[in-house]
Design a protein around this motif. Sequence first.
Motif, short mmCIF file in Angstrom:
data_model
loop_
_atom_site.label_atom_id
_atom_site.label_comp_id
_atom_site.label_asym_id
_atom_site.label_seq_id
_atom_site.Cartn_x
_atom_site.Cartn_y
_atom_site.Cartn_z
N THR A 137 0.86 -1.18 0.00
CA THR A 137 0.00 0.00 0.00
C THR A 137 0.89 1.22 0.00
OG1 THR A 137 -1.88 1.07 1.09
CG2 THR A 137 -0.17 0.18 2.53
N TYR A 138 0.33 2.39 -0.27
CA TYR A 138 1.19 3.57 -0.28
C TYR A 138 1.36 4.11 1.14
CZ TYR A 138 -3.05 6.54 -0.19
OH TYR A 138 -4.23 7.15 0.14
N GLY A 139 2.50 4.78 1.36
CA GLY A 139 2.80 5.32 2.69
C GLY A 139 3.91 4.58 3.39
N VAL A 140 4.26 3.37 2.92
CA VAL A 140 5.39 2.61 3.46
C VAL A 140 6.17 2.03 2.28
CG1 VAL A 140 4.40 2.02 5.71
CG2 VAL A 140 3.93 0.57 3.75
N GLY A 141 7.47 1.84 2.48
CA GLY A 141 8.31 1.40 1.38
C GLY A 141 8.48 -0.10 1.24
N ASP A 142 7.90 -0.88 2.16
CA ASP A 142 8.06 -2.33 2.11
C ASP A 142 6.69 -2.99 2.17
OD1 ASP A 142 9.35 -4.73 1.97
OD2 ASP A 142 10.19 -4.68 3.99
N ALA A 143 6.68 -4.30 1.96
CA ALA A 143 5.42 -5.05 2.01
C ALA A 143 4.85 -5.06 3.42
CB ALA A 143 5.65 -6.48 1.53
N ILE A 144 3.54 -4.87 3.53
CA ILE A 144 2.88 -4.96 4.83
C ILE A 144 2.37 -6.37 5.10
CG2 ILE A 144 2.23 -2.53 4.92
CD1 ILE A 144 -0.62 -3.40 4.04
N VAL A 145 2.37 -7.21 4.05
CA VAL A 145 1.97 -8.62 4.16
C VAL A 145 3.01 -9.47 3.45
CG1 VAL A 145 0.27 -10.38 3.52
CG2 VAL A 145 -0.50 -8.12 4.25
#
Length: 372
Positions: free
Chosen positions: A284-292
Motif C-alpha cells: 500500500t502507499y505510505g510505506v516502502g516495504d510489504a505490509i503482508v
Amino acid sequence: MSKKLVHTPEGVRDIYGDEKERKTVVERLLLEKIRSYGYRDIQTPTFEFFDVFSKEVGTTPSKELYKFFDKEGNTLVLRPDFTPSVARCAAKYFMDENVPIRLCYQGNTFSNTSNLQGKLKEATQMGAELIGEPSVYADAELIAMTIEALYHAGLSDFQISIGNLEFFKGICEEAGLDEETELELREFISGKNYFGAEELLDRIKAPVKDKEALLKVGDFFGSVDILKAARRAVTNARSGAAIERLDTLYQILCQYGVEKYVSFDLGMLSKYNYYTGIIFKGYTYGVGDAIVKGGRYDNLLAHFGKKAPAIGFVIVVDDLLSAMDRQGTAIAGMEPCSRLYYTEADFAEKLKEVRRMRAEGRHVELLPADRK
C-alpha cells in the motif's frame, strides 16, 4: 541517574497513548476476521533453540539473529520469524492429526541487523497458518482472508501481489542449475539486481536460451493477463504447471469477490528458502516495504518430523499502522476517553455516574476538580 537510561537502544522504541490504542484496535479487528475463518490462537516462545532457525530450515541468516546462551550452554535466539516456530509447534502437538490445522498468532519478532533503512529491529506481526491442506483452494483461502482482514481493519487501497516459485524453479531445472547457484540467482532477482544475475549466468556459462528465460522472469508482473505471456515464454512442464495453478487460483479468488485487490509478479522470489510454491506480498502507499508476506512451505514441517504441506502469512502491524496514519484512515472502534471531575462533596455522586458510564462500555477518567 544517567539520562541515557531513559532512551531505548537503536532499532526499538516505546509505543504509548493514542498510537498504542490504535495499534490495539487494529490488532483486534485483524484477529476478528482471521478467527471468523476458523483459525485458533497459538502462542510460541519469544526465544527458541538456534536450530529452529538454522540455515537448513531456510530462514533468517545467522548473522541477523539475536543469539545468547542458557546455563546449559544451549544456543538460543529471539525469534526472527513466526513460521518455523509454528511449524515446530504443529509437529509437536499435531503429529497424528490428519484434518487441516488452522492456527493464528500475534507477537513480536527480532532482527539483529545494522542496515535498518527506517525499519525497526523489533516488529509486531500477526498471522495465520493452514497446515495439512495442499490444494489451490487453501492458497485462495489464505489470500482472500488476508484481503478481508486488511479491509476489516480499515485499509481500502492496497494490492496483493502473487507469484509462484515453481515457475522460476522449472526454468532453473531446465537450465541444469545446482541448488547453490539457484539460491544465489534467486537472491539477485528478488533484489531486482539483474546486473548481478546476468554476471552470475555468464560466469557459469549458462546457454543463451536459458539465460534469457531466467533474466526475463522479472518482466512478468501486472494483471492476470501476464499469465498468458508467461505461459508462452516457457516450454518445461514444471513452469507450465505453475502458471496453471496461478490461473486456477485467480478464478477462485474471483469467486471470493476479491480479485480487484490482486496482481501477479513471477519475479517475486522470497529470501526465505523454505517457501516452495505460491508466494504473495501486500503493498500500500505510505510505506516502502510489504505490509503482508506469505506463501506455501510444503517441506518445512518435515524438518521437525511431520510431513505435511502448509501455507501461511504475516501482517506487519507496525507498517500497516504507519500506512493507515499517512493515508488518514479512520479506525473503527476507537473509543474516546471522557473526563469527569469531582470535589470532596460530590465524589459519591460522580463515582456513581462514572461506574454507570463504564458499565455502558464508555471510557471515563475520574479526576479531582482542581486538575481542570
